[in-house]
Design an enzyme around this catalytic site. Structure first.
Site, mmCIF file in Angstrom:
data_model
loop_
_atom_site.group_PDB
_atom_site.id
_atom_site.type_symbol
_atom_site.label_atom_id
_atom_site.label_comp_id
_atom_site.label_asym_id
_atom_site.label_seq_id
_atom_site.Cartn_x
_atom_site.Cartn_y
_atom_site.Cartn_z
ATOM 1 C CG MET A 1 -1.921 -1.187 1.123
ATOM 2 S SD MET A 1 -3.485 -0.908 1.948
ATOM 3 C CE MET A 1 -2.956 -0.647 3.608
ATOM 4 N N GLY A 2 2.157 1.091 -0.399
ATOM 5 C CA GLY A 2 3.041 2.236 -0.523
ATOM 6 C C GLY A 2 3.641 2.684 0.796
ATOM 7 C CG HIS B 1 8.586 0.242 5.828
ATOM 8 N ND1 HIS B 1 8.845 -1.109 5.885
ATOM 9 C CD2 HIS B 1 7.256 0.366 6.084
ATOM 10 C CE1 HIS B 1 7.743 -1.768 6.187
ATOM 11 N NE2 HIS B 1 6.743 -0.904 6.299
ATOM 12 C CG HIS C 1 7.055 -2.134 1.942
ATOM 13 N ND1 HIS C 1 6.912 -0.980 2.666
ATOM 14 C CD2 HIS C 1 5.857 -2.769 1.995
ATOM 15 C CE1 HIS C 1 5.673 -0.910 3.135
ATOM 16 N NE2 HIS C 1 5.022 -1.982 2.756
ATOM 17 N N GLY D 1 4.861 -10.406 4.168
ATOM 18 C CA GLY D 1 5.595 -10.369 5.428
ATOM 19 C C GLY D 1 4.865 -11.154 6.515
#
Ligand code: PAF
Length: 274
Positions: free
Chosen positions: A27-28, A31, A34, A144
């Site tokens: 979802m952007g 960090h 990701h 994750g």
């Protein structure tokens, strides 16, 4: 790197990728967490697709949909530097029509813990993940372990709907003090960031107890709740097996200990797989 904003652009770009392809849905507000998924996808595949889409259907009424951090330019740069082949950044109109056919989270596993606190969240999450997996048609998709229940439900959807993709669970990434990385950490003040460490500390305490031979879930829970007193509100501390059934005794190799708590503005989650 191709930036695809429409389904058509994504399909064209995807058709040009040869060999195995890894997919990282996000979802952007990307960090290090990701980035570790993207790096793993790069190592294990010939091509990598990343999506950035703040999915409205997985937010409940009154949640932080409007405030959710959006950093399109920074996300683009991160993906470019990481060697991503396709960055898919669709609009809501591209992804949804009115009065859609929906898929639902399973009645038990989808409505405990996160599903109980956020009823409907997993329906929306599964709906968008199904769309993204169908659109990207990749060999593997990377999720994750921090969103442990999400990961379990995505794996179940792949199993139940015979989707042709391998779901790859990836380790939780923490900052130097132990805070699990999350886009929502951006809401924390520096004082709250310190207090937020009680989530990972409570999990460390649980791990120590298990390593010392204490397997009683009740005792571990009460010790964890002591450590979690620094949080503003604890929503749950749960000790479950890998199928998300509550257990009374920790079984090494088949246990997940999860915690959800409010610290300041954000609701934080963390867990450890034992
Ligand atoms: O974990 C997330 O960021 C989201 O739930 C996902 C998988 C990208 C679906 O919107």
């Amino acid at each position: 790197m191709v930036i695809a904003r429409t389904i058509q652009e994504l399909k064209e770009a995807r058709a040009s990728l040869k060999g195995s392809v890894g997919f990282v849905p996000t979802m952007g507000a990307l960090h290090q967490g990701h980035l570790s998924l993207i790096q793993r996808a790069k190592e294990e595949n010939d091509g990598v697709v990343v999506s950035v889409f703040v999915n409205p259907t997985q937010f409940l009424e009154g949640e932080d949909l409007d405030a959710y951090p959006r950093r399109e330019e920074a996300d683009r740069l991160i993906c470019e530097r990481a060697g991503v082949d396709i960055l898919f950044m669709p609009t809501i109109d591209q992804m949804y029509e009115k009065d859609e056919l929906c898929i639902g989270a399973p009645a038990i596993r989808g409505y405990i813990l996160e599903g109980e606190k956020r009823p409907g969240h997993f329906d929306g999450m599964l709906q968008i993940v199904m769309k993204l997996l169908n659109l990207t048609q990749t060999t593997r998709a990377y999720f994750g372990k921090k969103d442990a229940q999400q990961l379990a439900l995505v794996m179940q959807m792949v199993r139940n709907y015979f989707l042709n993709v391998e779901i790859v669970p990836c380790e939780i990434v923490r900052d130097e003090k132990g805070l699990a990385l999350s886009s929502r950490n951006a809401y924390l003040s520096s004082e709250e960031k310190e207090r937020a460490l009680c989530l990972s500390r409570s999990l460390k305490r649980a791990t120590k107890m298990v390593m010392a031979g204490e397997l009683d879930a009740q005792k571990i829970r009460s010790e964890m709740l002591e450590v979690l007193k620094e949080a503003d509100e604890v929503e749950y501390v749960a000790i479950v097996d890998r199928a998300f059934r509550a257990i009374e005794k920790v079984e090494i190799g088949d246990t997940i200990i999860l915690v959800a708590a409010w610290v300041g503005k954000p609701r934080l989650i963390d867990n450890i797989w034992i």
